[in-house]
Write a protein that holds these residues in place. Structure first.
Motif, mmCIF file in Angstrom:
data_model
loop_
_atom_site.group_PDB
_atom_site.id
_atom_site.type_symbol
_atom_site.label_atom_id
_atom_site.label_comp_id
_atom_site.label_asym_id
_atom_site.label_seq_id
_atom_site.Cartn_x
_atom_site.Cartn_y
_atom_site.Cartn_z
ATOM 1 N N PHE A 130 38.442 47.568 35.935
ATOM 2 C CA PHE A 130 39.666 47.044 36.546
ATOM 3 C C PHE A 130 40.761 46.836 35.493
ATOM 4 O O PHE A 130 41.897 47.260 35.657
ATOM 5 N N GLY A 131 40.359 46.203 34.397
ATOM 6 C CA GLY A 131 41.318 45.963 33.315
ATOM 7 C C GLY A 131 41.904 47.275 32.801
ATOM 8 O O GLY A 131 43.095 47.369 32.529
ATOM 9 N N GLY A 132 41.042 48.275 32.702
ATOM 10 C CA GLY A 132 41.498 49.580 32.231
ATOM 11 C C GLY A 132 42.511 50.192 33.186
ATOM 12 O O GLY A 132 43.518 50.768 32.766
ATOM 13 N N PHE A 133 42.243 50.016 34.466
ATOM 14 C CA PHE A 133 43.162 50.572 35.476
ATOM 15 C C PHE A 133 44.518 49.877 35.458
ATOM 16 O O PHE A 133 45.561 50.526 35.341
ATOM 17 N N VAL A 134 44.516 48.541 35.572
ATOM 18 C CA VAL A 134 45.815 47.864 35.704
ATOM 19 C C VAL A 134 46.637 47.852 34.425
ATOM 20 O O VAL A 134 47.837 47.592 34.466
ATOM 21 N N SER A 135 45.983 48.150 33.289
ATOM 22 C CA SER A 135 46.767 48.100 32.063
ATOM 23 C C SER A 135 47.478 49.424 31.767
ATOM 24 O O SER A 135 48.257 49.516 30.836
ATOM 25 N N PRO A 281 44.202 37.587 40.867
ATOM 26 C CA PRO A 281 44.430 38.687 41.795
ATOM 27 C C PRO A 281 43.422 39.834 41.685
ATOM 28 O O PRO A 281 43.283 40.625 42.601
ATOM 29 N N GLY A 282 42.725 39.940 40.564
ATOM 30 C CA GLY A 282 41.808 41.065 40.406
ATOM 31 C C GLY A 282 40.405 40.806 40.939
ATOM 32 O O GLY A 282 39.568 41.710 40.965
ATOM 33 N N LEU A 283 40.144 39.575 41.381
ATOM 34 C CA LEU A 283 38.758 39.173 41.652
ATOM 35 C C LEU A 283 38.020 40.094 42.623
ATOM 36 O O LEU A 283 36.906 40.541 42.358
ATOM 37 N N MET A 284 38.661 40.419 43.741
ATOM 38 C CA MET A 284 38.018 41.273 44.735
ATOM 39 C C MET A 284 37.671 42.640 44.138
ATOM 40 O O MET A 284 36.601 43.196 44.406
ATOM 41 N N PHE A 285 38.583 43.166 43.321
ATOM 42 C CA PHE A 285 38.392 44.512 42.785
ATOM 43 C C PHE A 285 37.343 44.528 41.680
ATOM 44 O O PHE A 285 36.720 45.539 41.411
ATOM 45 N N ALA A 355 53.820 45.732 39.200
ATOM 46 C CA ALA A 355 52.870 46.809 38.936
ATOM 47 C C ALA A 355 52.528 46.896 37.444
ATOM 48 O O ALA A 355 51.405 47.232 37.076
ATOM 49 N N TRP A 356 53.500 46.587 36.591
ATOM 50 C CA TRP A 356 53.279 46.697 35.144
ATOM 51 C C TRP A 356 52.902 45.366 34.487
ATOM 52 O O TRP A 356 52.662 45.304 33.290
ATOM 53 N N GLY A 357 52.869 44.329 35.287
ATOM 54 C CA GLY A 357 52.688 42.994 34.715
ATOM 55 C C GLY A 357 51.319 42.730 34.103
ATOM 56 O O GLY A 357 51.112 41.718 33.437
ATOM 57 N N PHE A 358 50.366 43.644 34.336
ATOM 58 C CA PHE A 358 49.033 43.450 33.760
ATOM 59 C C PHE A 358 48.781 44.418 32.616
ATOM 60 O O PHE A 358 47.672 44.531 32.118
ATOM 61 N N PHE A 371 54.159 38.789 36.293
ATOM 62 C CA PHE A 371 55.192 38.981 37.324
ATOM 63 C C PHE A 371 54.652 38.819 38.739
ATOM 64 O O PHE A 371 55.254 38.161 39.577
ATOM 65 N N LEU A 372 53.506 39.470 39.015
ATOM 66 C CA LEU A 372 52.977 39.423 40.388
ATOM 67 C C LEU A 372 52.664 37.987 40.807
ATOM 68 O O LEU A 372 53.050 37.528 41.874
ATOM 69 N N THR A 373 51.987 37.275 39.926
ATOM 70 C CA THR A 373 51.655 35.883 40.230
ATOM 71 C C THR A 373 52.921 35.050 40.383
ATOM 72 O O THR A 373 52.994 34.162 41.232
ATOM 73 N N PHE A 374 53.929 35.379 39.582
ATOM 74 C CA PHE A 374 55.187 34.638 39.689
ATOM 75 C C PHE A 374 55.868 34.863 41.043
ATOM 76 O O PHE A 374 56.277 33.907 41.703
ATOM 77 N N PHE A 375 55.977 36.135 41.468
ATOM 78 C CA PHE A 375 56.606 36.394 42.771
ATOM 79 C C PHE A 375 55.817 35.735 43.899
ATOM 80 O O PHE A 375 56.377 35.198 44.849
ATOM 81 N N ASP A 376 54.492 35.808 43.768
ATOM 82 C CA ASP A 376 53.617 35.193 44.761
ATOM 83 C C ASP A 376 53.858 33.682 44.810
ATOM 84 O O ASP A 376 53.960 33.076 45.877
ATOM 85 N N PHE A 377 53.998 33.091 43.626
ATOM 86 C CA PHE A 377 54.242 31.653 43.517
ATOM 87 C C PHE A 377 55.613 31.297 44.099
ATOM 88 O O PHE A 377 55.758 30.361 44.889
#
Ligand code: TRP
Length: 450
Positions: A130-135, A281-285, A355-358, A371-377
């Motif tokens: 997962f880390g490899g994908f989102v980074s 946000p990555g937990l499910m994946f 999309a690039w925030g990780f 960024f994603l967590t911020f917009f969500d917040f």
């Protein structure tokens, strides 16, 4: 204004439409990681209490406002009271913020679905996957745009109804599959501790942040405090029993969320205990592929699962986009396709940071968040509480709850929780919402621990 408002075909049609847009990534992706992070059983308990009191009151209130005024959210509040016109606009910002990052997660779902469909799903069980994908720079962006364009094409083609019909048939399959996966997970060695953590409330895990997270989740999952349910309400026929519908929607929405937690939270205990608080946000994946890897026929089950999750997500994102598009069309008198393309382009721009925030922009933090967590917040924890607070003041103190109660019971329907409703809207909810907003503000200055 439209000459004649179309309406839902009947009670069942309305419940299915509302439940279809309520059930989405909020239940499958967001609920489990919040439950894991905020104390397990205690989070569930707080959430359930909020659903039957606050969630119920807000949902029925918004639907009733819509049905009473027969207007969508932008103008409905003005019609109730001319000083509250701002509320329509404030509420409108929420879906505009949510849509882009919702599509980023939708893109992750497509990525995982493709992996499972093409036989690479079991590689996704690697803890570094997962880390490899989102980074990366490319893939998270590409899959985000693909998901957004898919949403756009559906909205543009006006085939929402088709998609919704298909997904209505398939949602029970998702439900059954989730039950099956949960049962399998429960049989894995070590899962029992996770189940206990998830169902048994432990008071020592309680904190103000548990309440705040549960409240934000409630807004997101029931799609309230963003005006959209007001618009839905304007399409509900006058003879439909609103409080009965709200019960059904809540039960369905909450069941899917709880079930999703049963798949994911115990799996965290088995496969990635260090991710309990930090998975986010990555937990499910990160956890589900590990479950599928162990499971007999896991590759196939995983593929079917992610296809269904994608459908559930799409029915939500199309109604979020549709809501924004119809506001933009009404406001700026634009042709439909121009509004759709405009909203899409804007969402791509606003979604890129998420999309690039990780990865690429992983070093940039706003208030300590990606960024994603911020917009969500920003949407769920700041704007929605403000919208909800203003709505409660409008209904509880300005036009008075009786106006809304009369709308709900105008054909002699039962309104069993009228007492709760009244006290909630006038006193408890406003005090509660103010406390939450004050708490967040203090937390930002480091004066309390979040
Ligand atoms: N409730 C949806 C979910 O759980 C997401 C959502 C938020 C939504 N706002 C909405 C869906 C408005 C439809 C309309 O995933």
């Amino acid at each position: 204004m439209k000459e004649e408002r179309s309406s839902f075909s009947g009670k069942l049609g309305f419940i299915l439409a509302a439940a279809g847009s309520a059930v989405g990534l909020g239940n499958l992706w967001r609920f489990p990681y919040l439950a894991a992070q905020h104390g397990g059983g205690i989070f569930i308990l707080v959430y359930l209490i909020l659903v039957v009191t606050f969630g119920f009151s807000m949902l029925i209130l918004e639907l009733a406002i819509g049905r009473k005024t027969k207007q969508s959210s932008i103008t409905a509040y003005t019609k109730l009271h001319k000083k509250f016109g701002f509320l329509g606009y404030l509420a409108a910002i929420v879906p505009i913020i949510i849509l882009p990052y919702y599509c980023v997660i939708g893109g992750w779902v497509i990525k995982y679905m493709m992996e499972f469909l093409t036989g690479g799903g079991l590689e996704a069980a690697d803890s570094a996957y997962f880390g490899g994908f989102v980074s990366q720079a490319g893939e998270p962006l590409i899959f985000f745009v693909i998901y957004l364009l898919a949403t756009m094409v559906i909205v543009l083609g006006g085939v929402q109804n088709g998609v919704e019909r298909v997904s209505k048939v398939l949602m029970p399959v998702l439900l059954l599959l989730s039950i099956g996966i949960s049962i399998y997970v429960a049989t894995i060695d070590g899962a029992w501790d996770g189940i206990k953590y998830y169902v048994l409330p432990d008071l020592s895990n309680f904190s103000m942040s548990t309440v705040c997270a549960a409240m934000g989740q409630l807004f997101f999952s029931l799609s309230i405090a963003m005006g959209i349910m007001v618009s839905y309400g304007s399409y509900v026929k006058d003879d439909i029993d609103l409080s009965g519908c709200v019960n059904h929607i809540e039960i369905f929405d909450t069941s899917v969320a709880l079930l999703s937690g049963f798949m994911i939270v115990p799996a965290v205990f088995v496969f990635a205990p260090d991710k309990l608080n930090t998975g986010g946000p990555g937990l499910m994946f990160e956890t589900l592929p590990m479950v599928f890897k162990q499971m007999p026929f896991g590759q196939v089950i995983g593929a079917v699962f992610f296809v269904l999750v994608l459908l559930a997500a799409l029915t939500s994102s199309i109604s979020i986009m549709e809501a924004i598009v119809s506001m933009v069309m009404d406001k700026f008198k634009l042709k439909r396709w121009i509004a759709v393309v405009g909203v899409t382009v804007f969402s791509i721009l606003l979604g890129i940071p998420s999309a690039w925030g990780f990865g690429l922009w992983g070093d940039v933090k706003i208030l300590g968040m990606d960024f994603l967590t911020f917009f969500d917040f920003l949407a769920n924890s700041v704007l929605m509480p403000i919208v909800a607070l203003a709505t409660c003041i409008l209904v509880g103190w300005v036009v008075k709850t009786k106006t809304i109660e009369d709308e709900i019971t105008k054909n002699g329907e039962k309104f069993a929780r009228k007492g709760i409703f009244r006290v909630m809207v006038r006193y408890i909810a406003p005090v509660f919402l103010i406390m939450i907003l004050v708490f967040y503000t203090l937390a930002q200055f480091g004066l309390v621990n979040y």
